[in-house]
Design a protein around this motif. Structure first.
Motif, PDB file in Angstrom:
ATOM      1  N   UNK A  88       1.111  -8.013 -27.333  1.00  0.00           N
ATOM      2  CA  UNK A  88      -0.102  -8.751 -26.964  1.00  0.00           C
ATOM      3  C   UNK A  88      -0.240  -8.972 -25.460  1.00  0.00           C
ATOM      4  N   UNK A  89       0.823  -8.655 -24.711  1.00  0.00           N
ATOM      5  CA  UNK A  89       0.858  -8.967 -23.281  1.00  0.00           C
ATOM      6  C   UNK A  89       0.013  -8.037 -22.422  1.00  0.00           C
ATOM      7  N   UNK A  90      -0.274  -6.836 -22.897  1.00  0.00           N
ATOM      8  CA  UNK A  90      -1.008  -5.865 -22.088  1.00  0.00           C
ATOM      9  C   UNK A  90      -0.072  -5.043 -21.232  1.00  0.00           C
ATOM     10  N   UNK A  91      -0.495  -3.824 -20.936  1.00  0.00           N
ATOM     11  CA  UNK A  91       0.338  -2.920 -20.143  1.00  0.00           C
ATOM     12  C   UNK A  91      -0.560  -2.145 -19.193  1.00  0.00           C
ATOM     13  N   UNK A  92      -0.756  -2.705 -18.007  1.00  0.00           N
ATOM     14  CA  UNK A  92      -1.585  -2.064 -16.988  1.00  0.00           C
ATOM     15  C   UNK A  92      -0.847  -0.930 -16.313  1.00  0.00           C
ATOM     16  N   UNK A  93      -1.543  -0.172 -15.506  1.00  0.00           N
ATOM     17  CA  UNK A  93      -0.987   1.014 -14.859  1.00  0.00           C
ATOM     18  C   UNK A  93       0.274   0.685 -14.064  1.00  0.00           C
ATOM     19  N   UNK A  94       1.286   1.497 -14.279  1.00  0.00           N
ATOM     20  CA  UNK A  94       2.588   1.348 -13.623  1.00  0.00           C
ATOM     21  C   UNK A  94       2.917   2.653 -12.919  1.00  0.00           C
ATOM     22  N   UNK A  95       3.171   2.585 -11.620  1.00  0.00           N
ATOM     23  CA  UNK A  95       3.563   3.769 -10.846  1.00  0.00           C
ATOM     24  C   UNK A  95       5.045   4.026 -11.102  1.00  0.00           C
ATOM     25  N   UNK A  96       5.333   4.974 -11.976  1.00  0.00           N
ATOM     26  CA  UNK A  96       6.735   5.232 -12.318  1.00  0.00           C
ATOM     27  C   UNK A  96       7.539   5.749 -11.140  1.00  0.00           C
ATOM     28  N   UNK A  97       6.861   6.301 -10.135  1.00  0.00           N
ATOM     29  CA  UNK A  97       7.576   6.799  -8.961  1.00  0.00           C
ATOM     30  C   UNK A  97       8.095   5.674  -8.072  1.00  0.00           C
ATOM     31  N   UNK A  98       7.652   4.469  -8.307  1.00  0.00           N
ATOM     32  CA  UNK A  98       8.059   3.325  -7.492  1.00  0.00           C
ATOM     33  C   UNK A  98       9.162   2.542  -8.202  1.00  0.00           C
ATOM     34  N   UNK A  99      10.412   2.832  -7.880  1.00  0.00           N
ATOM     35  CA  UNK A  99      11.551   2.197  -8.549  1.00  0.00           C
ATOM     36  C   UNK A  99      11.494   0.680  -8.439  1.00  0.00           C
ATOM     37  N   UNK A 100      11.063   0.158  -7.299  1.00  0.00           N
ATOM     38  CA  UNK A 100      10.965  -1.293  -7.122  1.00  0.00           C
ATOM     39  C   UNK A 100       9.923  -1.873  -8.071  1.00  0.00           C
ATOM     40  N   UNK A 101       8.772  -1.222  -8.190  1.00  0.00           N
ATOM     41  CA  UNK A 101       7.723  -1.672  -9.103  1.00  0.00           C
ATOM     42  C   UNK A 101       8.228  -1.635 -10.541  1.00  0.00           C
ATOM     43  N   UNK A 102       8.931  -0.561 -10.907  1.00  0.00           N
ATOM     44  CA  UNK A 102       9.499  -0.477 -12.265  1.00  0.00           C
ATOM     45  C   UNK A 102      10.428  -1.657 -12.530  1.00  0.00           C
ATOM     46  N   UNK A 103      11.334  -1.920 -11.608  1.00  0.00           N
ATOM     47  CA  UNK A 103      12.279  -3.037 -11.782  1.00  0.00           C
ATOM     48  C   UNK A 103      11.546  -4.371 -11.840  1.00  0.00           C
ATOM     49  N   UNK A 104      10.624  -4.593 -10.905  1.00  0.00           N
ATOM     50  CA  UNK A 104       9.900  -5.871 -10.856  1.00  0.00           C
ATOM     51  C   UNK A 104       9.100  -6.121 -12.131  1.00  0.00           C
ATOM     52  N   UNK A 105       8.536  -5.084 -12.716  1.00  0.00           N
ATOM     53  CA  UNK A 105       7.739  -5.220 -13.938  1.00  0.00           C
ATOM     54  C   UNK A 105       8.594  -5.202 -15.194  1.00  0.00           C
TER      55      UNK A 105
END
Length: 153
Positions: A88-105
């Motif tokens: 139910x939380x939603x899953x917006x666009x995630x840049x998989x190439x960004x390791x920091x973004x992956x970890x933070x999300x």
């Protein structure tokens, strides 16, 4: 009834102009011409993996519109109830190439993408392996086990 199979995404060179759609009812992928992240006919798919550009941040992953997709954190209990709730939380666009973004999300090994699918099942796509091809982070592959609780469970 609980069904177990595998799921995964793996990019092709962005110059091929393809995007992958993933149906979490069975883990199957299908490829269609890339259209800037737009999908004309989802055909039951819950996830889209597409090349944003061929420069820098390459492939993006997101839940398709009108789907119920979310991320279950790695430290959360992996169960029907927790996955249904996370969806139910939603899953917006995630840049998989960004390791920091992956970890933070929270998109890390041990986490899971959860969905209540178009067939009414609850699907838990566990992230067991994240691979940055050849040590570069532009073309990231993800794979793992897929657990599907059918609607009649």
């Amino acid at each position: 009834m609980l069904k177990k199979t595998m799921w995964g995404i793996a990019p092709v060179p962005c110059t091929q102009h393809e995007q992958q759609l993933v149906d979490l009812d069975d883990g199957r992928n299908r490829v269609e011409p890339e259209d800037g992240g737009a999908v004309k006919e989802p055909g039951g798919a819950e996830l889209l993996y597409w090349p944003d550009t061929c420069y820098g941040s390459d492939y993006l992953l997101r839940g398709l519109p009108n789907t119920q997709v979310g991320l279950l954190r790695a430290d959360s209990q992996k169960s029907f109830e927790s996955c249904e709730s996370a969806s139910r939380a939603g899953f917006g666009a995630l840049a998989l190439s960004q390791a920091t973004d992956r970890r933070d999300r929270g998109f890390v090994e041990g986490a899971a993408v959860c969905s209540v699918t178009n067939e009414g099942a609850v699907a838990m796509a566990v992230i067991e392996h994240i691979d940055e091809a050849g040590g570069t982070s532009f073309d990231v592959s993800v794979s793992g086990s897929l657990y599907v609780w059918s609607k009649s469970s």
